[in-house]
Design a protein around this motif. Structure first.
Motif, PDB file in Angstrom:
ATOM      1  N   UNK A 142       0.840  -1.195   0.000  1.00  0.00           N
ATOM      2  CA  UNK A 142       0.000   0.000   0.000  1.00  0.00           C
ATOM      3  C   UNK A 142       0.878   1.250   0.000  1.00  0.00           C
ATOM      4  N   UNK A 143       1.921   1.214   0.835  1.00  0.00           N
ATOM      5  CA  UNK A 143       2.797   2.375   0.938  1.00  0.00           C
ATOM      6  C   UNK A 143       3.474   2.688  -0.400  1.00  0.00           C
ATOM      7  N   UNK A 144       4.006   1.656  -1.047  1.00  0.00           N
ATOM      8  CA  UNK A 144       4.685   1.866  -2.330  1.00  0.00           C
ATOM      9  C   UNK A 144       3.697   2.374  -3.375  1.00  0.00           C
ATOM     10  N   UNK A 189      -1.014  -0.008   5.921  1.00  0.00           N
ATOM     11  CA  UNK A 189       0.094   0.673   5.256  1.00  0.00           C
ATOM     12  C   UNK A 189       1.132  -0.279   4.657  1.00  0.00           C
ATOM     13  N   UNK A 190       1.446  -1.344   5.381  1.00  0.00           N
ATOM     14  CA  UNK A 190       2.486  -2.248   4.898  1.00  0.00           C
ATOM     15  C   UNK A 190       1.923  -3.517   4.276  1.00  0.00           C
ATOM     16  N   UNK A 210      -2.797  -6.491  -3.088  1.00  0.00           N
ATOM     17  CA  UNK A 210      -3.731  -7.535  -3.538  1.00  0.00           C
ATOM     18  C   UNK A 210      -4.407  -8.253  -2.384  1.00  0.00           C
ATOM     19  N   UNK A 211      -3.934  -8.017  -1.151  1.00  0.00           N
ATOM     20  CA  UNK A 211      -4.517  -8.735  -0.019  1.00  0.00           C
ATOM     21  C   UNK A 211      -5.622  -7.936   0.662  1.00  0.00           C
ATOM     22  N   UNK A 212      -5.897  -6.725   0.177  1.00  0.00           N
ATOM     23  CA  UNK A 212      -6.875  -5.865   0.840  1.00  0.00           C
ATOM     24  C   UNK A 212      -8.304  -6.329   0.573  1.00  0.00           C
ATOM     25  N   UNK A 213      -9.181  -6.062   1.530  1.00  0.00           N
ATOM     26  CA  UNK A 213     -10.607  -6.303   1.303  1.00  0.00           C
ATOM     27  C   UNK A 213     -11.147  -5.183   0.414  1.00  0.00           C
ATOM     28  N   UNK A 214     -12.372  -5.390  -0.067  1.00  0.00           N
ATOM     29  CA  UNK A 214     -12.976  -4.387  -0.953  1.00  0.00           C
ATOM     30  C   UNK A 214     -12.997  -3.004  -0.329  1.00  0.00           C
ATOM     31  N   UNK A 257      10.292 -11.634  -4.207  1.00  0.00           N
ATOM     32  CA  UNK A 257      10.300 -10.171  -4.096  1.00  0.00           C
ATOM     33  C   UNK A 257       9.127  -9.650  -3.276  1.00  0.00           C
ATOM     34  N   UNK A 258       9.368  -8.572  -2.530  1.00  0.00           N
ATOM     35  CA  UNK A 258       8.296  -7.923  -1.790  1.00  0.00           C
ATOM     36  C   UNK A 258       8.058  -6.497  -2.270  1.00  0.00           C
ATOM     37  N   UNK A 259       8.820  -6.068  -3.247  1.00  0.00           N
ATOM     38  CA  UNK A 259       8.588  -4.756  -3.849  1.00  0.00           C
ATOM     39  C   UNK A 259       8.980  -4.845  -5.322  1.00  0.00           C
ATOM     40  N   UNK A 260       8.491  -3.918  -6.139  1.00  0.00           N
ATOM     41  CA  UNK A 260       8.852  -3.956  -7.562  1.00  0.00           C
ATOM     42  C   UNK A 260      10.361  -3.879  -7.763  1.00  0.00           C
ATOM     43  N   UNK A 261      11.022  -3.086  -6.914  1.00  0.00           N
ATOM     44  CA  UNK A 261      12.468  -2.902  -7.071  1.00  0.00           C
ATOM     45  C   UNK A 261      13.221  -4.196  -6.748  1.00  0.00           C
TER      46      UNK A 261
END
Lengths: 292, 260
Positions: free
Chosen positions: A106-108, A134-135, A139-143, B206-210
């Motif tokens: 989410x943060x990224x 935030x972290x 894709x794991x978020x609910x609607x 990976x956990x981020x695109x980078x």
């Protein structure tokens, strides 16, 4: 008032909140054709600062097309689109389907907004009540969480206008009501205009100032109560829409059959005395409100 | 004797380094078939270069970029049956290339163009590769956030002020450039695999695109090293060996990941 006094903001927007609301968006006689399909026909739309305007209409009515024209993503076949100078738009797309192959927190995701700084990201997430994700992986978020994160991204641009395409999509009924009240709160705290698309007038009712009922052309528009009782609205939404309205305002200006269907042709006058018993039978949930 | 091996190592690692992040975008945007089409059309470039007596490398780059622009047009018009059209375009350009090649007087090693011949890379070809890879890397890094935002949601990116049409063309063109300069290394039939398999491997961890981009570069480099080693000791064809190692890396990673 949230509009910052950067040099790009024209003088008239940088005044205090109690000034005359500024026109943010004005669409005049907008037509849109795709191939030989006539999607929008002479649509007018006017939106002011601090105002919430909701577009409702059946599937294929051209709601999303109209939103895309307002955003400048599509160019109308004819008609004019005026946005106020240096209008900052926060956009919430209808849905966000991120490829499962793209690892994105989410943060990224929020960092992708132009000029987003960490403090803003934390603030925006807090404001929409999604600080806890935030972290999380997007894709794991609910609607409901996803819609809130999308709202946060829209807020990061410090918008004068929020454009929300079906903001409650994929959200359960309780969550929908929460989201609409959040949108109202955001309008108040940011003093921005809101243009949103919705399927359900009954839920938007308390959250919107004005409704445009769209089915290629503007069927009717005005305050939500007004629109809910408009014959054009009833014709468009029929039974389901009328029942939905009944839950919230419960003005029996129209007649129901035993099955609860609206008899739209029926012309009402003072001599009309409606028997509500069949209606209540057809819609048991109304019994409490009806009191009959 | 070690000269050609050194060139091969440098060329292979250079390509793997760039193919990592670029391959990620191909995976994220589901463009594998676009990559295939581009690489198949590269052979058409070779044939035209030979027939018209033009600079081979430039002709290939030109043809690839031309096809890339055509693909951008196809990508934006979603109403067409894109995968069918891509299939037609990919294989007919390959076939036209093969037919045209039969008209040329010069004997060419077709196998080298189809499956690559890393061990015969010349200094000139290495320079082209270096130039192409450097250019692509600079473009990728300087547009990283924009490309990422465009990949996640193009309309949101556009409302936020990005020039989405420019990014779409840019991405397709840098894929074309990499395909054109990489043809000599893994061949037109295997280029896409070098773009996609390392990215898929990196995705598992990976956990981020980078992280994924970096991991893809890393696993690509490992595949090049492994493939060259196999080719050196057992005399296997270099291009296919690299792809085999990349695939083995993916399979082992997937198994390890699945166990956790």
């Amino acid at each position: 008032m949230d509009i910052s006094t950067t040099t790009t903001v024209p003088a008239d927007t940088a005044t205090s909140a109690n000034c005359i609301p500024q026109a943010l968006l004005h669409l005049h006689a907008v037509d849109y054709h795709a191939g030989n399909r006539h999607i929008l026909n002479k649509v007018n739309l006017h939106l002011q600062q601090g105002q919430i305007l909701t577009l409702i209409g059946p599937n294929g009515a051209g709601k999303t097309t109209l939103v895309k024209i307002a955003l400048g993503l599509l160019t109308p076949t004819s008609g004019t689109v005026n946005r106020s100078a240096n209008l900052r738009i926060g956009y919430m797309p209808q849905k966000l389907q991120v490829e499962t192959t793209l690892p994105l927190s989410v943060e990224r995701f929020l960092q992708l907004a132009p000029r987003a700084v960490p403090a803003d990201i934390a603030g925006a997430l807090l404001e929409v009540g999604a600080a806890h994700v935030r972290h999380s992986r997007l894709q794991s978020l609910s609607g409901g969480e996803m819609q809130r994160v999308l709202l946060a991204r829209a807020l990061l641009g410090k918008p004068d206008l929020l454009v929300l395409d079906e903001p409650t999509q994929g959200v359960d009924l309780k969550g929908q009501a929460d989201l609409y009240s959040l949108i109202t709160r955001l309008r108040d705290s940011h003093n921005c205009g809101v243009l949103m698309v919705s399927h359900d007038l009954h839920l938007v009712m308390s959250a919107t100032d004005e409704v445009i009922c769209l089915n290629q052309h503007v069927c009717c528009h005005g305050h939500p109560e007004q629109v809910g009782n408009d014959p054009a609205y009833l014709e468009l939404f029929g039974q389901a829409g009328a029942r939905a309205m009944a839950v919230y305002t419960h003005h029996h200006y129209h007649e129901h059959t035993l099955a609860g269907e609206v008899v739209a042709e029926h012309v009402h006058d003072d001599s009309c005395q409606h028997e509500h018993a069949p209606h209540v039978l057809a819609n048991p949930q109304l019994r409490g409100k009806d009191g009959q | 004797m070690t000269d050609f091996l050194l060139r091969a190592v440098v060329a292979g690692l250079l390509l793997a380094l760039v193919a990592g992040p670029l391959g990620c975008f191909i995976v994220w945007r589901r463009m594998a078939y676009f990559g295939d089409t581009l690489s198949h059309s590269a052979l058409l470039g070779i044939a035209l270069g030979l027939l018209l007596n033009l600079n081979m490398q430039l002709t290939v780059i030109f043809i690839c970029c031309l096809v890339a622009l055509l693909l951008v047009l196809m990508e934006t018009r979603k109403s067409l049956a894109t995968d069918t059209l891509l299939g037609i375009l990919a294989h007919s350009s390959l076939a036209v290339g093969l037919v045209l090649l039969s008209f040329t007087k010069t004997q060419i090693d077709l196998q080298a163009y189809l499956f690559g011949d890393l061990l015969t890379v010349t200094n000139g070809e290495l320079l082209w590769l270096l130039g192409g890879c450097a250019l692509v890397m600079v473009v990728l890094l300087s547009n990283w956030n924009a490309l990422l935002s465009f990949t996640v949601q193009p309309e949101l990116a556009q409302v936020e002020g990005l020039n989405v049409a420019r990014l779409r063309v840019l991405l397709m063109l840098i894929i074309a450039v990499v395909v054109a300069v990489a043809m000599k290394i893994v061949g037109v039939l295997l280029i896409t695999s070098l773009l996609i398999i390392p990215a898929a491997t990196a995705r598992l961890f990976a956990r981020s695109p980078e992280q994924m981009a970096f991991g893809a570069s890393l696993s690509g480099c490992m595949a090049v090293a492994g493939g060259l080693t196999a080719s050196w000791f057992w005399d296997t064809p270099t291009g296919p060996s690299i792809v085999v190692v990349a695939a083995v890396l993916f399979a082992v990673s997937a198994l390890l990941k699945g166990r956790q």
